[in-house]
Design a protein around this motif. Sequence first.
Motif, PDB file in Angstrom:
ATOM      1  N   ARG A  50       0.825  -1.212   0.000  1.00  0.00           N
ATOM      2  CA  ARG A  50       0.000   0.000   0.000  1.00  0.00           C
ATOM      3  C   ARG A  50       0.858   1.261   0.000  1.00  0.00           C
ATOM      4  N   LEU A  51       0.440   2.217  -0.820  1.00  0.00           N
ATOM      5  CA  LEU A  51       1.084   3.521  -0.887  1.00  0.00           C
ATOM      6  C   LEU A  51       0.435   4.480   0.105  1.00  0.00           C
ATOM      7  N   THR A  52       1.226   5.314   0.715  1.00  0.00           N
ATOM      8  CA  THR A  52       0.735   6.322   1.657  1.00  0.00           C
ATOM      9  C   THR A  52       1.491   7.634   1.403  1.00  0.00           C
ATOM     10  N   GLY A  53       1.122   8.685   2.143  1.00  0.00           N
ATOM     11  CA  GLY A  53       1.869   9.927   2.092  1.00  0.00           C
ATOM     12  C   GLY A  53       1.383  10.926   1.069  1.00  0.00           C
ATOM     13  N   TYR A  54       0.243  10.687   0.452  1.00  0.00           N
ATOM     14  CA  TYR A  54      -0.337  11.646  -0.492  1.00  0.00           C
ATOM     15  C   TYR A  54      -1.648  12.176   0.100  1.00  0.00           C
ATOM     16  N   ASP A  55      -2.139  13.293  -0.448  1.00  0.00           N
ATOM     17  CA  ASP A  55      -3.412  13.837   0.021  1.00  0.00           C
ATOM     18  C   ASP A  55      -4.529  12.855  -0.314  1.00  0.00           C
ATOM     19  N   PRO A  56      -5.462  12.632   0.599  1.00  0.00           N
ATOM     20  CA  PRO A  56      -6.505  11.629   0.376  1.00  0.00           C
ATOM     21  C   PRO A  56      -7.297  11.885  -0.906  1.00  0.00           C
ATOM     22  N   LEU A  57      -7.551  10.815  -1.623  1.00  0.00           N
ATOM     23  CA  LEU A  57      -8.382  10.873  -2.820  1.00  0.00           C
ATOM     24  C   LEU A  57      -9.857  10.967  -2.427  1.00  0.00           C
ATOM     25  N   PRO A  58     -10.717  11.408  -3.359  1.00  0.00           N
ATOM     26  CA  PRO A  58     -12.148  11.500  -3.025  1.00  0.00           C
ATOM     27  C   PRO A  58     -12.736  10.191  -2.493  1.00  0.00           C
ATOM     28  N   HIS A  59     -12.348   9.058  -3.070  1.00  0.00           N
ATOM     29  CA  HIS A  59     -12.841   7.781  -2.537  1.00  0.00           C
ATOM     30  C   HIS A  59     -12.397   7.598  -1.082  1.00  0.00           C
ATOM     31  N   GLU A  60     -11.161   7.979  -0.780  1.00  0.00           N
ATOM     32  CA  GLU A  60     -10.642   7.796   0.575  1.00  0.00           C
ATOM     33  C   GLU A  60     -11.304   8.746   1.574  1.00  0.00           C
ATOM     34  N   VAL A  61     -11.641   9.936   1.122  1.00  0.00           N
ATOM     35  CA  VAL A  61     -12.391  10.860   1.989  1.00  0.00           C
ATOM     36  C   VAL A  61     -13.767  10.276   2.284  1.00  0.00           C
ATOM     37  N   LEU A  62     -14.441   9.809   1.248  1.00  0.00           N
ATOM     38  CA  LEU A  62     -15.765   9.206   1.412  1.00  0.00           C
ATOM     39  C   LEU A  62     -15.711   8.011   2.352  1.00  0.00           C
ATOM     40  N   MET A  63     -14.624   7.231   2.282  1.00  0.00           N
ATOM     41  CA  MET A  63     -14.536   5.962   2.987  1.00  0.00           C
ATOM     42  C   MET A  63     -13.617   6.044   4.207  1.00  0.00           C
ATOM     43  N   ALA A  64     -13.491   7.252   4.775  1.00  0.00           N
ATOM     44  CA  ALA A  64     -12.588   7.443   5.914  1.00  0.00           C
ATOM     45  C   ALA A  64     -12.951   6.556   7.098  1.00  0.00           C
ATOM     46  N   ASP A  65     -14.229   6.248   7.262  1.00  0.00           N
ATOM     47  CA  ASP A  65     -14.666   5.418   8.387  1.00  0.00           C
ATOM     48  C   ASP A  65     -14.926   3.969   7.984  1.00  0.00           C
ATOM     49  N   SER A  66     -14.554   3.608   6.765  1.00  0.00           N
ATOM     50  CA  SER A  66     -14.694   2.222   6.307  1.00  0.00           C
ATOM     51  C   SER A  66     -13.588   1.365   6.928  1.00  0.00           C
ATOM     52  N   PRO A  67     -13.682   0.040   6.808  1.00  0.00           N
ATOM     53  CA  PRO A  67     -12.593  -0.800   7.329  1.00  0.00           C
ATOM     54  C   PRO A  67     -11.245  -0.379   6.750  1.00  0.00           C
ATOM     55  N   ALA A  68     -10.213  -0.451   7.563  1.00  0.00           N
ATOM     56  CA  ALA A  68      -8.873  -0.056   7.116  1.00  0.00           C
ATOM     57  C   ALA A  68      -8.453  -0.893   5.919  1.00  0.00           C
ATOM     58  N   PRO A  69      -7.828  -0.270   4.918  1.00  0.00           N
ATOM     59  CA  PRO A  69      -7.377  -1.042   3.759  1.00  0.00           C
ATOM     60  C   PRO A  69      -6.231  -1.973   4.139  1.00  0.00           C
ATOM     61  N   PHE A  70      -6.029  -2.977   3.309  1.00  0.00           N
ATOM     62  CA  PHE A  70      -4.941  -3.928   3.528  1.00  0.00           C
ATOM     63  C   PHE A  70      -3.607  -3.285   3.159  1.00  0.00           C
ATOM     64  N   ASP A  71      -2.544  -3.679   3.849  1.00  0.00           N
ATOM     65  CA  ASP A  71      -1.219  -3.137   3.547  1.00  0.00           C
ATOM     66  C   ASP A  71      -0.511  -3.915   2.437  1.00  0.00           C
ATOM     67  N   TYR A  72      -0.874  -5.191   2.254  1.00  0.00           N
ATOM     68  CA  TYR A  72      -0.207  -6.012   1.251  1.00  0.00           C
ATOM     69  C   TYR A  72      -1.239  -6.803   0.449  1.00  0.00           C
ATOM     70  N   VAL A  73      -0.886  -7.061  -0.808  1.00  0.00           N
ATOM     71  CA  VAL A  73      -1.681  -7.956  -1.630  1.00  0.00           C
ATOM     72  C   VAL A  73      -0.745  -8.950  -2.309  1.00  0.00           C
ATOM     73  N   PHE A  74      -1.220 -10.161  -2.446  1.00  0.00           N
ATOM     74  CA  PHE A  74      -0.543 -11.186  -3.242  1.00  0.00           C
ATOM     75  C   PHE A  74      -1.598 -11.782  -4.152  1.00  0.00           C
ATOM     76  N   GLU A  75      -1.424 -11.618  -5.464  1.00  0.00           N
ATOM     77  CA  GLU A  75      -2.431 -12.051  -6.423  1.00  0.00           C
ATOM     78  C   GLU A  75      -1.829 -12.992  -7.449  1.00  0.00           C
ATOM     79  N   ALA A  76      -2.661 -13.919  -7.912  1.00  0.00           N
ATOM     80  CA  ALA A  76      -2.258 -14.890  -8.920  1.00  0.00           C
ATOM     81  C   ALA A  76      -3.353 -14.984  -9.964  1.00  0.00           C
ATOM     82  N   SER A  77      -2.969 -14.946 -11.235  1.00  0.00           N
ATOM     83  CA  SER A  77      -3.952 -15.086 -12.309  1.00  0.00           C
ATOM     84  C   SER A  77      -3.387 -15.979 -13.395  1.00  0.00           C
ATOM     85  N   GLY A  78      -4.295 -16.642 -14.120  1.00  0.00           N
ATOM     86  CA  GLY A  78      -3.884 -17.546 -15.191  1.00  0.00           C
ATOM     87  C   GLY A  78      -5.034 -17.817 -16.131  1.00  0.00           C
TER      88      GLY A  78
END
Length: 236
Positions: A50-78
Amino acid sequence: MSQSHQRAKAGLYFSAARGGEEGLPAEMKEAAAALLADLPPGTDLRIGRRLTGYDPLPHEVLMADSPAPFDYVFEASGAGDAAAEPLQVAIAGMARVLGDRIDRQTAAVFAGTEIAITAGDGPVFVVMPLRRVPSLSHDDFMDQWFGRHAALGEKVEGVRYRQNHVDATATADLAGRVGLSFPPMDGLTESYFDALDGALALLSREDVAVGAIEDEKRFIHHPTSQFALYETLWRS
């Protein structure tokens, strides 16, 4: 939607348990490289942080009280239906390697189908796990999200937009393998960018920051959904 735009997909989404952050990216990269050796040719693995340190985006302002986002993702596709089980095995394998370094109270997994609504990729990406407005059934949600909202996304200039359609049974089975319990997702949106500046610019544009959000409110329950930007740390 043509088969060329669809791939089997599985993912692990988590934050580090307290005291489990040190050396975590390096351990994930090592584990991913080992897991890749047992996966079919053409499998795509990606580790994001997860990236941090920038001014909150409109989605992030709207979702300020939503569950905290995940810090890491591991994805697999095929490609192909036969890829689904090996991808899920890889996700379970990563969870097993990381063990108690994962905060299992907040972690989640996904299993289903990735659909490229528009073409393109990039090292910076949005991950937005979605949960539906409570008054809608999952089928109603899909009618709104895939049947109508996807067409709006296609019209956003420069967007590289994917919908990940959940297989509820496979996701529950994968959660059981990993030992997780979490509120079920109705889907997971991703968008890709070449750099953080480009992501911030597009996601702040009026057609996204106002138009897309207002449409999302018809079917997405933002207070129980999540949103974050990630940088790719490793990719096969």
